[in-house]
Write a protein that holds these residues in place. Sequence first.
Motif, PDB file in Angstrom:
ATOM      1  N   ILE A 112     -11.067  -7.871  -1.316  1.00 45.06           N
ATOM      2  CA  ILE A 112     -10.994  -7.480  -2.725  1.00 45.06           C
ATOM      3  C   ILE A 112      -9.545  -7.322  -3.153  1.00 45.06           C
ATOM      4  CG2 ILE A 112     -11.600  -5.678  -4.394  1.00 45.06           C
ATOM      5  CD1 ILE A 112     -13.767  -5.168  -1.858  1.00 45.06           C
ATOM      6  N   ARG A 113      -9.243  -7.855  -4.343  1.00 48.22           N
ATOM      7  CA  ARG A 113      -7.963  -7.601  -5.003  1.00 48.22           C
ATOM      8  C   ARG A 113      -8.191  -6.494  -6.019  1.00 48.22           C
ATOM      9  NH1 ARG A 113      -3.462  -6.261  -6.721  1.00 48.22           N
ATOM     10  NH2 ARG A 113      -1.760  -7.732  -7.161  1.00 48.22           N
ATOM     11  N   ASN A 114      -7.578  -5.358  -5.779  1.00 45.78           N
ATOM     12  CA  ASN A 114      -7.787  -4.204  -6.658  1.00 45.78           C
ATOM     13  C   ASN A 114      -7.087  -4.404  -8.000  1.00 45.78           C
ATOM     14  OD1 ASN A 114      -9.280  -2.778  -4.724  1.00 45.78           O
ATOM     15  ND2 ASN A 114      -7.413  -1.976  -3.775  1.00 45.78           N
ATOM     16  N   VAL A 158      -2.108  11.172   8.358  1.00 48.95           N
ATOM     17  CA  VAL A 158      -0.719  10.815   8.074  1.00 48.95           C
ATOM     18  C   VAL A 158      -0.457   9.405   8.595  1.00 48.95           C
ATOM     19  CG1 VAL A 158       1.700  11.376   8.543  1.00 48.95           C
ATOM     20  CG2 VAL A 158       0.051  13.210   8.107  1.00 48.95           C
ATOM     21  N   GLY A 159       0.134   8.574   7.757  1.00 45.90           N
ATOM     22  CA  GLY A 159       0.419   7.189   8.119  1.00 45.90           C
ATOM     23  C   GLY A 159      -0.630   6.203   7.678  1.00 45.90           C
ATOM     24  N   ASP A 160      -1.791   6.709   7.210  1.00 40.07           N
ATOM     25  CA  ASP A 160      -2.853   5.830   6.726  1.00 40.07           C
ATOM     26  C   ASP A 160      -2.770   5.673   5.207  1.00 40.07           C
ATOM     27  OD1 ASP A 160      -3.798   5.531   9.263  1.00 40.07           O
ATOM     28  OD2 ASP A 160      -5.740   6.490   8.911  1.00 40.07           O
ATOM     29  N   THR A 161      -3.405   4.614   4.697  1.00 43.31           N
ATOM     30  CA  THR A 161      -3.474   4.385   3.261  1.00 43.31           C
ATOM     31  C   THR A 161      -4.111   5.589   2.582  1.00 43.31           C
ATOM     32  OG1 THR A 161      -3.780   2.017   3.665  1.00 43.31           O
ATOM     33  CG2 THR A 161      -4.326   2.831   1.472  1.00 43.31           C
ATOM     34  N   MET A 162      -3.489   6.054   1.507  1.00 43.72           N
ATOM     35  CA  MET A 162      -4.051   7.172   0.754  1.00 43.72           C
ATOM     36  C   MET A 162      -5.465   6.833   0.280  1.00 43.72           C
ATOM     37  SD  MET A 162      -2.546  10.110   0.270  1.00 43.72           S
ATOM     38  CE  MET A 162      -3.423  10.631  -1.201  1.00 43.72           C
ATOM     39  N   ILE A 163      -6.358   7.797   0.472  1.00 40.93           N
ATOM     40  CA  ILE A 163      -7.757   7.614   0.094  1.00 40.93           C
ATOM     41  C   ILE A 163      -7.883   7.506  -1.426  1.00 40.93           C
ATOM     42  CG2 ILE A 163      -8.221  10.086  -0.087  1.00 40.93           C
ATOM     43  CD1 ILE A 163     -10.974   9.536   1.100  1.00 40.93           C
ATOM     44  N   GLY A 170      -8.610   2.702  -1.455  1.00 45.61           N
ATOM     45  CA  GLY A 170      -7.406   3.514  -1.423  1.00 45.61           C
ATOM     46  C   GLY A 170      -6.260   2.944  -2.234  1.00 45.61           C
ATOM     47  N   TRP A 171      -5.085   3.532  -2.045  1.00 48.79           N
ATOM     48  CA  TRP A 171      -3.905   3.178  -2.847  1.00 48.79           C
ATOM     49  C   TRP A 171      -3.289   1.900  -2.285  1.00 48.79           C
ATOM     50  CZ3 TRP A 171      -0.675   8.176  -4.175  1.00 48.79           C
ATOM     51  CH2 TRP A 171      -1.530   9.149  -4.701  1.00 48.79           C
ATOM     52  N   ALA A 172      -3.879   0.784  -2.636  1.00 54.03           N
ATOM     53  CA  ALA A 172      -3.439  -0.494  -2.071  1.00 54.03           C
ATOM     54  C   ALA A 172      -3.745  -1.627  -3.037  1.00 54.03           C
ATOM     55  CB  ALA A 172      -4.146  -0.754  -0.738  1.00 54.03           C
ATOM     56  N   GLU A 173      -2.960  -2.706  -2.932  1.00 55.26           N
ATOM     57  CA  GLU A 173      -3.180  -3.872  -3.791  1.00 55.26           C
ATOM     58  C   GLU A 173      -4.495  -4.568  -3.457  1.00 55.26           C
ATOM     59  OE1 GLU A 173       1.334  -5.393  -4.806  1.00 55.26           O
ATOM     60  OE2 GLU A 173       0.366  -6.098  -2.959  1.00 55.26           O
ATOM     61  N   MET A 174      -4.859  -4.571  -2.203  1.00 57.42           N
ATOM     62  CA  MET A 174      -6.090  -5.229  -1.787  1.00 57.42           C
ATOM     63  C   MET A 174      -6.578  -4.633  -0.482  1.00 57.42           C
ATOM     64  SD  MET A 174      -4.611  -8.969  -0.618  1.00 57.42           S
ATOM     65  CE  MET A 174      -4.209  -9.356  -2.318  1.00 57.42           C
ATOM     66  N   GLY A 175      -7.748  -5.069  -0.064  1.00 57.75           N
ATOM     67  CA  GLY A 175      -8.287  -4.569   1.192  1.00 57.75           C
ATOM     68  C   GLY A 175      -9.582  -5.259   1.542  1.00 57.75           C
ATOM     69  N   ARG A 191       0.847  -1.192   0.000  1.00 60.59           N
ATOM     70  CA  ARG A 191       0.000   0.000   0.000  1.00 60.59           C
ATOM     71  C   ARG A 191       0.878   1.236   0.000  1.00 60.59           C
ATOM     72  NH1 ARG A 191      -2.391   1.145   6.100  1.00 60.59           N
ATOM     73  NH2 ARG A 191      -0.375   1.247   7.163  1.00 60.59           N
ATOM     74  N   ILE A 192       0.281   2.381  -0.332  1.00 57.98           N
ATOM     75  CA  ILE A 192       0.972   3.664  -0.243  1.00 57.98           C
ATOM     76  C   ILE A 192       0.252   4.509   0.790  1.00 57.98           C
ATOM     77  CG2 ILE A 192       1.469   5.829  -1.435  1.00 57.98           C
ATOM     78  CD1 ILE A 192       2.067   4.221  -3.920  1.00 57.98           C
ATOM     79  N   VAL A 193       1.013   5.032   1.739  1.00 56.53           N
ATOM     80  CA  VAL A 193       0.446   5.860   2.804  1.00 56.53           C
ATOM     81  C   VAL A 193       0.914   7.300   2.626  1.00 56.53           C
ATOM     82  CG1 VAL A 193       0.448   3.893   4.381  1.00 56.53           C
ATOM     83  CG2 VAL A 193       2.364   5.505   4.427  1.00 56.53           C
ATOM     84  N   LEU A 194       0.186   8.207   3.264  1.00 64.14           N
ATOM     85  CA  LEU A 194       0.619   9.602   3.321  1.00 64.14           C
ATOM     86  C   LEU A 194       1.721   9.700   4.370  1.00 64.14           C
ATOM     87  CD1 LEU A 194       0.183  12.567   2.434  1.00 64.14           C
ATOM     88  CD2 LEU A 194      -1.419  12.784   4.338  1.00 64.14           C
ATOM     89  N   ALA A 195       2.947   9.990   3.928  1.00 66.24           N
ATOM     90  CA  ALA A 195       4.082  10.056   4.848  1.00 66.24           C
ATOM     91  C   ALA A 195       4.199  11.422   5.517  1.00 66.24           C
ATOM     92  CB  ALA A 195       5.379   9.735   4.098  1.00 66.24           C
TER      93      ALA A 195
END
Length: 333
Positions: free
Chosen positions: A41-43, A68-73, A99-104, A8-12
């Motif tokens: 789900i697999r995005n 900050v620190g959470d998966t980008m919406i 969000g910006w993630a492979e799955m969730g 996943r990509i988080v807001l750093a």
Amino acid sequence: MTAATYQRIVLASRPRGEVRPDNFRLESAQLPELGDGQVLIRNHYLSLDPYMRGRMSEAKSYAANQVVGDTMIGGTAGEVLASKHPKFAVGDMVVGMLGWAEMGVADGATLRKVDTTQIPLSAFLGVAGMPGMTAWYGLNHIMKPKAGDTILVSAASGAVGSVVGQLAKMQGCRAVGIAGGPDKCAYVVNELGFDACIDYKAGNLVDDLAAATPDGIDAIFENVGGAGFDAALPRMNAFGRVALCGMIAGYNGEDVSIRNMRHMLTSRLTIRGFIVSEHLDLWPQGLGELGALVASGKLKYRETVAPDLASAPDAFIGLLKGRNFGKQLVKLI
């Protein structure tokens, strides 16, 4: 079933001015256990949209700030891998907000099942999804065009603006766009069917807009603000309508002043900002109409697709700078 972790990509960090690559961080995360009523789900695709820039700041807005620190919406489209929800089965294709993630893992109540037999999955994040719905609502419920009206659309080659102009043409309007560069303007006129498109980068915005709107402007769909909006206000006809959708000109934190405000009074204009997620009662109607037009080939669209999750930050920065052409997506599978 699946790997225990995913990327996943988080807001750093929060941007100060322009968004930078180091405002994001790519990391691994642990998949939670699937609870009752939940779906794994697999995005396949991620949606990148200008509104995300506002969420990254601490400024007061219509929605909660990105933590900050959470998966980008962000919006997602993908496939159900496992389900403990009676309305979703393994293999279903769904649109959600993972969000910006492979799955969730998502609550089934927040998902929408989609049929990809006639419409590609990616289109449900663009022309047949939230951006299309934004165009549909702003045009029909705020601009309220009549046959013969002249409508102006900023960011006319983008995911939202391109739909506004096409829908307006279907209602008998004269559609004029503003876009950046000759290639985008050629696409807006030759492919999308707008009557004219003004290249704001050419440096003749005021004169070109006057030439393209000889009978004035009856309604504006405003995505950008700034110089284009300033040039349009003096050309508005009496009782014109403005659907204020976005202010990309100020997304890096700059103040966006409005010149020629006196024309709001002298032309008795109605200017209304809107957030399309506040009108969910109309989504079934709007998405149904948009989907039928896409399936029949009557509503055209274009996509810019980044190749993988790691490319999302650069693609998002490019979106804010206008490097994309049409809807900006990230392809994961």
